[in-house]
Motif scaffolding. Sequence first.
Motif, PDB file in Angstrom:
ATOM      1  N   VAL A  39      -6.787  11.179 -20.245  1.00  0.00           N
ATOM      2  CA  VAL A  39      -6.888  12.518 -20.843  1.00  0.00           C
ATOM      3  C   VAL A  39      -8.180  13.161 -20.355  1.00  0.00           C
ATOM      4  CG1 VAL A  39      -6.907  13.847 -22.971  1.00  0.00           C
ATOM      5  CG2 VAL A  39      -5.739  11.653 -22.916  1.00  0.00           C
ATOM      6  N   GLN A  40      -8.104  14.430 -19.954  1.00  0.00           N
ATOM      7  CA  GLN A  40      -9.282  15.179 -19.510  1.00  0.00           C
ATOM      8  C   GLN A  40      -9.286  16.553 -20.175  1.00  0.00           C
ATOM      9  OE1 GLN A  40      -9.978  14.557 -14.990  1.00  0.00           O
ATOM     10  NE2 GLN A  40      -7.754  14.501 -15.240  1.00  0.00           N
ATOM     11  N   GLU A  41     -10.482  17.035 -20.517  1.00  0.00           N
ATOM     12  CA  GLU A  41     -10.613  18.355 -21.135  1.00  0.00           C
ATOM     13  C   GLU A  41     -11.232  19.338 -20.149  1.00  0.00           C
ATOM     14  OE1 GLU A  41     -12.461  20.306 -25.228  1.00  0.00           O
ATOM     15  OE2 GLU A  41     -13.605  18.797 -24.122  1.00  0.00           O
TER      16      GLU A  41
ATOM     17  N   LEU B 171      -6.287  20.116 -22.732  1.00  0.00           N
ATOM     18  CA  LEU B 171      -6.286  18.716 -22.354  1.00  0.00           C
ATOM     19  C   LEU B 171      -5.208  18.452 -21.310  1.00  0.00           C
ATOM     20  CD1 LEU B 171      -6.697  16.953 -25.819  1.00  0.00           C
ATOM     21  CD2 LEU B 171      -8.476  17.618 -24.201  1.00  0.00           C
ATOM     22  N   TRP B 172      -5.608  17.846 -20.202  1.00  0.00           N
ATOM     23  CA  TRP B 172      -4.685  17.487 -19.135  1.00  0.00           C
ATOM     24  C   TRP B 172      -4.390  16.000 -19.255  1.00  0.00           C
ATOM     25  CZ3 TRP B 172      -2.605  21.382 -16.274  1.00  0.00           C
ATOM     26  CH2 TRP B 172      -3.239  22.621 -16.380  1.00  0.00           C
ATOM     27  N   VAL B 173      -3.149  15.693 -19.545  1.00  0.00           N
ATOM     28  CA  VAL B 173      -2.734  14.321 -19.865  1.00  0.00           C
ATOM     29  C   VAL B 173      -1.935  13.746 -18.703  1.00  0.00           C
ATOM     30  CG1 VAL B 173      -1.530  12.863 -21.535  1.00  0.00           C
ATOM     31  CG2 VAL B 173      -2.603  15.005 -22.288  1.00  0.00           C
ATOM     32  N   SER B 174      -2.360  12.572 -18.240  1.00  0.00           N
ATOM     33  CA  SER B 174      -1.674  11.910 -17.139  1.00  0.00           C
ATOM     34  C   SER B 174      -0.811  10.767 -17.664  1.00  0.00           C
ATOM     35  CB  SER B 174      -2.693  11.355 -16.135  1.00  0.00           C
ATOM     36  OG  SER B 174      -2.068  10.482 -15.214  1.00  0.00           O
ATOM     37  N   PHE B 175       0.373  10.635 -17.074  1.00  0.00           N
ATOM     38  CA  PHE B 175       1.298   9.576 -17.459  1.00  0.00           C
ATOM     39  C   PHE B 175       1.573   8.613 -16.303  1.00  0.00           C
ATOM     40  CE2 PHE B 175       2.183  13.464 -19.776  1.00  0.00           C
ATOM     41  CZ  PHE B 175       2.115  13.048 -21.087  1.00  0.00           C
TER      42      PHE B 175
ATOM     43  N   LYS C 196       2.208  10.402 -10.850  1.00  0.00           N
ATOM     44  CA  LYS C 196       1.983  11.823 -10.563  1.00  0.00           C
ATOM     45  C   LYS C 196       2.649  12.745 -11.585  1.00  0.00           C
ATOM     46  CE  LYS C 196       1.507  10.968  -5.612  1.00  0.00           C
ATOM     47  NZ  LYS C 196       1.923  11.334  -4.239  1.00  0.00           N
ATOM     48  N   ARG C 197       2.679  12.313 -12.852  1.00  0.00           N
ATOM     49  CA  ARG C 197       3.253  13.127 -13.922  1.00  0.00           C
ATOM     50  C   ARG C 197       2.142  13.579 -14.868  1.00  0.00           C
ATOM     51  NH1 ARG C 197       7.721   9.002 -16.116  1.00  0.00           N
ATOM     52  NH2 ARG C 197       5.766   7.836 -16.322  1.00  0.00           N
ATOM     53  N   TYR C 198       2.123  14.878 -15.183  1.00  0.00           N
ATOM     54  CA  TYR C 198       1.082  15.441 -16.039  1.00  0.00           C
ATOM     55  C   TYR C 198       1.679  16.428 -17.047  1.00  0.00           C
ATOM     56  CZ  TYR C 198      -2.523  13.730 -12.788  1.00  0.00           C
ATOM     57  OH  TYR C 198      -3.333  12.945 -12.018  1.00  0.00           O
ATOM     58  N   ALA C 199       0.952  16.590 -18.154  1.00  0.00           N
ATOM     59  CA  ALA C 199       1.266  17.638 -19.124  1.00  0.00           C
ATOM     60  C   ALA C 199      -0.052  18.252 -19.583  1.00  0.00           C
ATOM     61  CB  ALA C 199       2.032  17.077 -20.315  1.00  0.00           C
ATOM     62  N   CYS C 200       0.017  19.461 -20.121  1.00  0.00           N
ATOM     63  CA  CYS C 200      -1.162  20.139 -20.638  1.00  0.00           C
ATOM     64  C   CYS C 200      -0.992  20.350 -22.135  1.00  0.00           C
ATOM     65  CB  CYS C 200      -1.349  21.469 -19.923  1.00  0.00           C
ATOM     66  SG  CYS C 200      -2.857  22.352 -20.402  1.00  0.00           S
ATOM     67  N   TYR C 201      -2.002  19.940 -22.914  1.00  0.00           N
ATOM     68  CA  TYR C 201      -1.944  20.084 -24.370  1.00  0.00           C
ATOM     69  C   TYR C 201      -2.848  21.227 -24.821  1.00  0.00           C
ATOM     70  CZ  TYR C 201      -2.474  19.072 -29.342  1.00  0.00           C
ATOM     71  OH  TYR C 201      -2.517  19.164 -30.729  1.00  0.00           O
ATOM     72  N   ASN C 202      -2.270  22.163 -25.567  1.00  0.00           N
ATOM     73  CA  ASN C 202      -3.014  23.274 -26.147  1.00  0.00           C
ATOM     74  C   ASN C 202      -3.395  22.891 -27.578  1.00  0.00           C
ATOM     75  OD1 ASN C 202      -3.715  25.691 -27.530  1.00  0.00           O
ATOM     76  ND2 ASN C 202      -2.615  26.904 -26.008  1.00  0.00           N
ATOM     77  N   PRO C 203      -4.680  22.610 -27.847  1.00  0.00           N
ATOM     78  CA  PRO C 203      -5.088  22.140 -29.175  1.00  0.00           C
ATOM     79  C   PRO C 203      -5.013  23.212 -30.264  1.00  0.00           C
ATOM     80  CG  PRO C 203      -7.012  22.475 -27.804  1.00  0.00           C
ATOM     81  CD  PRO C 203      -5.824  22.661 -26.916  1.00  0.00           C
TER      82      PRO C 203
ATOM     83  N   GLU D 281       3.849  21.716  -6.567  1.00  0.00           N
ATOM     84  CA  GLU D 281       3.928  20.683  -7.601  1.00  0.00           C
ATOM     85  C   GLU D 281       2.683  19.788  -7.557  1.00  0.00           C
ATOM     86  OE1 GLU D 281       7.061  17.254  -9.172  1.00  0.00           O
ATOM     87  OE2 GLU D 281       7.369  18.234  -7.233  1.00  0.00           O
ATOM     88  N   PRO D 282       2.007  19.592  -8.693  1.00  0.00           N
ATOM     89  CA  PRO D 282       0.773  18.796  -8.695  1.00  0.00           C
ATOM     90  C   PRO D 282       1.045  17.303  -8.533  1.00  0.00           C
ATOM     91  CG  PRO D 282       1.350  19.412 -10.935  1.00  0.00           C
ATOM     92  CD  PRO D 282       2.315  20.134 -10.035  1.00  0.00           C
ATOM     93  N   GLY D 283       0.199  16.667  -7.719  1.00  0.00           N
ATOM     94  CA  GLY D 283       0.259  15.217  -7.573  1.00  0.00           C
ATOM     95  C   GLY D 283      -0.923  14.550  -8.235  1.00  0.00           C
ATOM     96  N   LEU D 284      -2.024  15.311  -8.390  1.00  0.00           N
ATOM     97  CA  LEU D 284      -3.230  14.787  -9.043  1.00  0.00           C
ATOM     98  C   LEU D 284      -4.001  15.953  -9.644  1.00  0.00           C
ATOM     99  CD1 LEU D 284      -5.655  12.086  -7.746  1.00  0.00           C
ATOM    100  CD2 LEU D 284      -6.586  14.296  -8.464  1.00  0.00           C
ATOM    101  N   ILE D 285      -4.493  15.770 -10.867  1.00  0.00           N
ATOM    102  CA  ILE D 285      -5.298  16.776 -11.559  1.00  0.00           C
ATOM    103  C   ILE D 285      -6.599  16.114 -11.999  1.00  0.00           C
ATOM    104  CG2 ILE D 285      -5.451  18.317 -13.549  1.00  0.00           C
ATOM    105  CD1 ILE D 285      -2.398  18.551 -13.466  1.00  0.00           C
ATOM    106  N   TYR D 286      -7.731  16.781 -11.707  1.00  0.00           N
ATOM    107  CA  TYR D 286      -9.037  16.210 -12.046  1.00  0.00           C
ATOM    108  C   TYR D 286      -9.952  17.299 -12.589  1.00  0.00           C
ATOM    109  CZ  TYR D 286     -13.585  13.918 -11.483  1.00  0.00           C
ATOM    110  OH  TYR D 286     -14.826  13.387 -11.708  1.00  0.00           O
ATOM    111  N   VAL D 287     -10.684  16.974 -13.671  1.00  0.00           N
ATOM    112  CA  VAL D 287     -11.693  17.872 -14.232  1.00  0.00           C
ATOM    113  C   VAL D 287     -13.058  17.257 -13.941  1.00  0.00           C
ATOM    114  CG1 VAL D 287     -12.577  19.009 -16.296  1.00  0.00           C
ATOM    115  CG2 VAL D 287     -10.115  18.593 -16.069  1.00  0.00           C
TER     116      VAL D 287
END
Length: 244
Positions: A44-46, A52-56, A59-66, A87-93
């Motif tokens: 999980v990254q903020e 929050l960008w959540v990795s599973f 290369k699967r991701y979801a975004c959580y709106n708090p 299509e995203p393969g990697l997301i990094y903060v």
Amino acid sequence: RDSKGFIWISTSYGLCRYDGYEFRNFMKESDNPESLPFYCVESVQEDHEGMLWVSFGLKRYACYNPVKEVFTDAGKMLSEKYGIEREPGLIYVDGKKDLWVAAKDGTLYHVSSKDGKTVRVKNARRKGVDITSVSSTPEGVAAIYSDGSFINISRDSNTAGKPNDYIGRISPNTSHDYRIFCDSDGDYWIKRVGQTWLYHAQDGRWTDLSAPSSILSGKNVKSFASDRHGRIWLAIENGGIDIV
């Protein structure tokens, strides 16, 4: 830990949030399209807006709106909010809360936390290899490819430097899942399954930490982290944590 003080914990059966008093579990709900889309959470990254960008994994991701308390497909969010259609393969903060997105076609994007603008990074796309990991550096980020080569990218110029291909030359293979970490001294820790290296950036030396009699001989490093004293914390598969 996010900017509001919540502790987020990744598990193989959902995402947990701890507020200092109790836990709240987020799980996949078959009848709720805005719930967690997969069970097994990897990280999980903020970002700078508190999303929050959540990795599973895979290369699967979801975004959580708090605020709305909903999960959205990462690809949809990146397209609608930042104009990233691939299509995203990697997301990094990174440490400055800038967002870096490596598309599955090899294109790398940088979203600045200062103005929210999306820029395509120059000279980052390479034929036949994928970006498998990104780490913060003082100037921007370092990105490593599936052949073991890595690049440094300035967040100001959004241009990739010349690849360091040492690992690719001594161990040619384009399908490894490499991880890279830059410490407070500016040195690079790089690992793949069963192998770990340390690159001393100041003088260009490489140390094979998995060689016989070395500190990580026979150990499989899963991840890296550092503390405020500059010590490196290594998560070892079936071996706890080593601190160096």
